[in-house]
Scaffold this motif. Structure first.
Motif, mmCIF file in Angstrom:
data_model
loop_
_atom_site.group_PDB
_atom_site.id
_atom_site.type_symbol
_atom_site.label_atom_id
_atom_site.label_comp_id
_atom_site.label_asym_id
_atom_site.label_seq_id
_atom_site.Cartn_x
_atom_site.Cartn_y
_atom_site.Cartn_z
ATOM 1 N N ASP A 160 0.810 -1.217 0.000
ATOM 2 C CA ASP A 160 0.000 0.000 0.000
ATOM 3 C C ASP A 160 0.845 1.270 0.000
ATOM 4 O OD1 ASP A 160 -2.226 -1.555 -0.029
ATOM 5 O OD2 ASP A 160 -2.755 -1.266 2.078
ATOM 6 N N LYS A 161 2.078 1.175 0.474
ATOM 7 C CA LYS A 161 2.946 2.348 0.521
ATOM 8 C C LYS A 161 3.296 2.785 -0.898
ATOM 9 C CE LYS A 161 7.266 4.064 2.555
ATOM 10 N NZ LYS A 161 8.464 3.710 3.364
ATOM 11 N N GLU A 162 3.168 4.082 -1.172
ATOM 12 C CA GLU A 162 3.398 4.586 -2.510
ATOM 13 C C GLU A 162 4.837 4.371 -2.980
ATOM 14 O OE1 GLU A 162 2.172 8.582 -3.159
ATOM 15 O OE2 GLU A 162 0.127 8.246 -2.422
ATOM 16 N N ASN A 163 4.956 4.086 -4.285
ATOM 17 C CA ASN A 163 6.251 3.931 -4.962
ATOM 18 C C ASN A 163 7.146 2.887 -4.304
ATOM 19 O OD1 ASN A 163 5.705 5.955 -6.959
ATOM 20 N ND2 ASN A 163 6.110 7.520 -5.411
ATOM 21 N N THR A 164 6.513 1.820 -3.820
ATOM 22 C CA THR A 164 7.239 0.694 -3.240
ATOM 23 C C THR A 164 6.846 -0.565 -4.005
ATOM 24 O OG1 THR A 164 7.166 1.773 -1.075
ATOM 25 C CG2 THR A 164 7.789 -0.552 -1.127
ATOM 26 N N PRO A 165 7.590 -0.907 -5.068
ATOM 27 C CA PRO A 165 7.195 -2.036 -5.912
ATOM 28 C C PRO A 165 7.398 -3.383 -5.226
ATOM 29 C CG PRO A 165 9.309 -1.172 -6.616
ATOM 30 C CD PRO A 165 8.812 -0.241 -5.556
ATOM 31 N N THR A 166 6.553 -4.321 -5.609
ATOM 32 C CA THR A 166 6.667 -5.709 -5.170
ATOM 33 C C THR A 166 6.818 -6.589 -6.402
ATOM 34 O OG1 THR A 166 5.236 -5.286 -3.257
ATOM 35 C CG2 THR A 166 5.555 -7.585 -3.908
ATOM 36 N N ASN A 167 7.739 -7.531 -6.364
ATOM 37 C CA ASN A 167 7.937 -8.429 -7.497
ATOM 38 C C ASN A 167 6.768 -9.398 -7.618
ATOM 39 O OD1 ASN A 167 10.461 -7.361 -8.221
ATOM 40 N ND2 ASN A 167 11.527 -8.677 -6.763
ATOM 41 N N ILE A 168 6.381 -9.672 -8.861
ATOM 42 C CA ILE A 168 5.378 -10.687 -9.134
ATOM 43 C C ILE A 168 5.950 -11.636 -10.182
ATOM 44 C CG2 ILE A 168 3.415 -9.197 -8.580
ATOM 45 C CD1 ILE A 168 2.993 -8.762 -11.554
ATOM 46 N N ASN A 169 5.459 -12.859 -10.172
ATOM 47 C CA ASN A 169 6.019 -13.844 -11.093
ATOM 48 C C ASN A 169 4.972 -14.897 -11.438
ATOM 49 O OD1 ASN A 169 8.226 -15.063 -12.583
ATOM 50 N ND2 ASN A 169 8.217 -16.663 -11.021
ATOM 51 N N GLY A 170 4.771 -15.105 -12.732
ATOM 52 C CA GLY A 170 3.928 -16.201 -13.197
ATOM 53 C C GLY A 170 2.454 -16.052 -12.914
ATOM 54 N N ILE A 171 1.907 -14.835 -12.999
ATOM 55 C CA ILE A 171 0.475 -14.632 -12.795
ATOM 56 C C ILE A 171 -0.240 -14.776 -14.140
ATOM 57 C CG2 ILE A 171 -1.298 -12.951 -12.179
ATOM 58 C CD1 ILE A 171 0.495 -11.918 -10.026
ATOM 59 N N ASP A 172 -1.198 -15.678 -14.200
ATOM 60 C CA ASP A 172 -1.902 -15.969 -15.453
ATOM 61 C C ASP A 172 -2.978 -14.915 -15.687
ATOM 62 O OD1 ASP A 172 -3.039 -16.982 -17.690
ATOM 63 O OD2 ASP A 172 -3.508 -18.958 -16.863
ATOM 64 N N ILE A 173 -2.612 -13.860 -16.371
ATOM 65 C CA ILE A 173 -3.517 -12.733 -16.559
ATOM 66 C C ILE A 173 -4.627 -13.044 -17.548
ATOM 67 C CG2 ILE A 173 -2.365 -11.563 -18.479
ATOM 68 C CD1 ILE A 173 -3.713 -9.990 -15.214
ATOM 69 N N ARG A 174 -4.545 -14.168 -18.253
ATOM 70 C CA ARG A 174 -5.584 -14.507 -19.226
ATOM 71 C C ARG A 174 -6.945 -14.656 -18.561
ATOM 72 N NH1 ARG A 174 -2.329 -19.459 -21.802
ATOM 73 N NH2 ARG A 174 -2.025 -19.731 -19.558
ATOM 74 N N THR A 175 -6.968 -15.087 -17.314
ATOM 75 C CA THR A 175 -8.241 -15.258 -16.619
ATOM 76 C C THR A 175 -8.806 -13.923 -16.143
ATOM 77 O OG1 THR A 175 -7.119 -15.641 -14.496
ATOM 78 C CG2 THR A 175 -7.605 -17.562 -15.848
ATOM 79 N N PHE A 176 -8.079 -12.822 -16.384
ATOM 80 C CA PHE A 176 -8.559 -11.491 -16.041
ATOM 81 C C PHE A 176 -9.227 -10.823 -17.242
ATOM 82 C CE2 PHE A 176 -8.110 -7.068 -14.469
ATOM 83 C CZ PHE A 176 -8.574 -7.264 -13.182
ATOM 84 N N LEU A 177 -9.295 -11.537 -18.364
ATOM 85 C CA LEU A 177 -9.886 -10.999 -19.582
ATOM 86 C C LEU A 177 -11.215 -11.681 -19.869
ATOM 87 C CD1 LEU A 177 -6.685 -10.971 -21.822
ATOM 88 C CD2 LEU A 177 -7.650 -9.057 -20.519
ATOM 89 N N PRO A 178 -12.157 -10.975 -20.490
ATOM 90 C CA PRO A 178 -13.441 -11.597 -20.828
ATOM 91 C C PRO A 178 -13.273 -12.682 -21.885
ATOM 92 C CG PRO A 178 -13.281 -9.400 -21.786
ATOM 93 C CD PRO A 178 -12.102 -9.557 -20.886
ATOM 94 N N GLU A 179 -14.251 -13.574 -21.953
ATOM 95 C CA GLU A 179 -14.186 -14.679 -22.910
ATOM 96 C C GLU A 179 -14.364 -14.196 -24.345
ATOM 97 O OE1 GLU A 179 -17.011 -17.609 -21.786
ATOM 98 O OE2 GLU A 179 -16.047 -18.079 -19.860
#
Length: 247
Positions: free
Chosen positions: A166-185
């Motif tokens: 939540d702290k501004e301008n403090t990035p967190t690493n992410i890896n291997g998130i399947d963003i396809r399920t965030f899109l409509p069919e």
């Protein structure tokens, strides 16, 4: 070289963390820095006032046409997630995430959120809107917008929120998130020429707004809004004779 100079402000604003939020004159959504004042904050932002192809817009009266299908090739997102003071943004470092339209490939660079939605569809505003910012080999941008409405919980939204600092301008690493399920069919869409929706409001951006929304739970929407602390949507802009096409 001329083309590079022309597209440089767009690249700075949309590649990685929004450069204008860090290096340029400060802008925001409250007080004297609200969207209607952006063009007065700095000569760098004058397009926010003077531009005739500005985004977002109210999508109404589209012209139905035979248009090419939108081929989305998003895979597993790896990079960072950050609250940059204006939005929650996910910066993608995976070179295999891209979409193709009109036979041209656009690489996904980042996606971020607005609440409530910036674009409207027939005057309807959605609780949130996601913008997937894509860039071709010449530095030209295509933004794909997905409307978010209240409904079933979204596992990807929950996963992203769990990783967000939540702290501004403090990035967190992410890896291997399947963003396809965030899109409509269904990938039917509206298409028009527009601009960035944040300073410097550079034009020459292709906009594709998917017709089918996805759902987030009420608690997920509330969590996103609590990070923003205020609305972060620019009001709709005049079309000035622009055509909106639809498949």
């Amino acid at each position: 070289m001329k083309k590079l100079i022309k597209t440089l402000p767009i690249l700075m604003a949309c590649t990685g963390i929004m450069a204008s939020a860090i290096a340029g004159p400060h802008w925001g959504y409250e007080g004297k820095e609200t969207p209607e004042n952006w063009g007065k904050l700095s000569p760098e932002y004058q397009m926010c006032d003077l531009g005739k192809n500005q985004s977002p817009v109210n999508i109404t009266g589209p012209i139905h046409a035979e248009v090419n299908n939108l081929d989305i090739h998003y895979d597993l997102i790896s990079g960072t997630i950050i609250n940059n003071g204006h939005t929650v943004q996910i910066n993608d470092k995976n070179a295999n995430d891209y979409l193709t339209v009109d036979g041209e490939q656009f690489k996904l660079t980042q996606f971020h959120f607005h609440a409530p939605s910036e674009n409207q569809i027939n005057g309807k505003t959605y609780p949130m809107e996601a913008h997937f910012v894509n860039q071709n080999k010449d530095g030209e941008l295509l933004v794909m917008a997905v409307m978010l409405e209240e409904g079933k919980s979204n596992p990807i939204a929950a996963q992203l929120l769990s990783l967000l600092n939540d702290k501004e301008n403090t990035p967190t690493n992410i890896n291997g998130i399947d963003i396809r399920t965030f899109l409509p069919e269904v990938s039917d869409y509206y298409r028009f020429s527009g601009s960035l929706t944040t300073p410097p409001c550079s034009e020459g951006v292709t906009w594709i707004v998917l017709k089918q929304p996805i759902t987030l739970s009420k608690s997920e929407i509330t969590k996103f809004k609590s990070v923003f602390k205020h609305h972060n949507n620019r009001p709709v802009q005049p079309l000035h004779g622009r055509l909106i096409i639809s498949n």
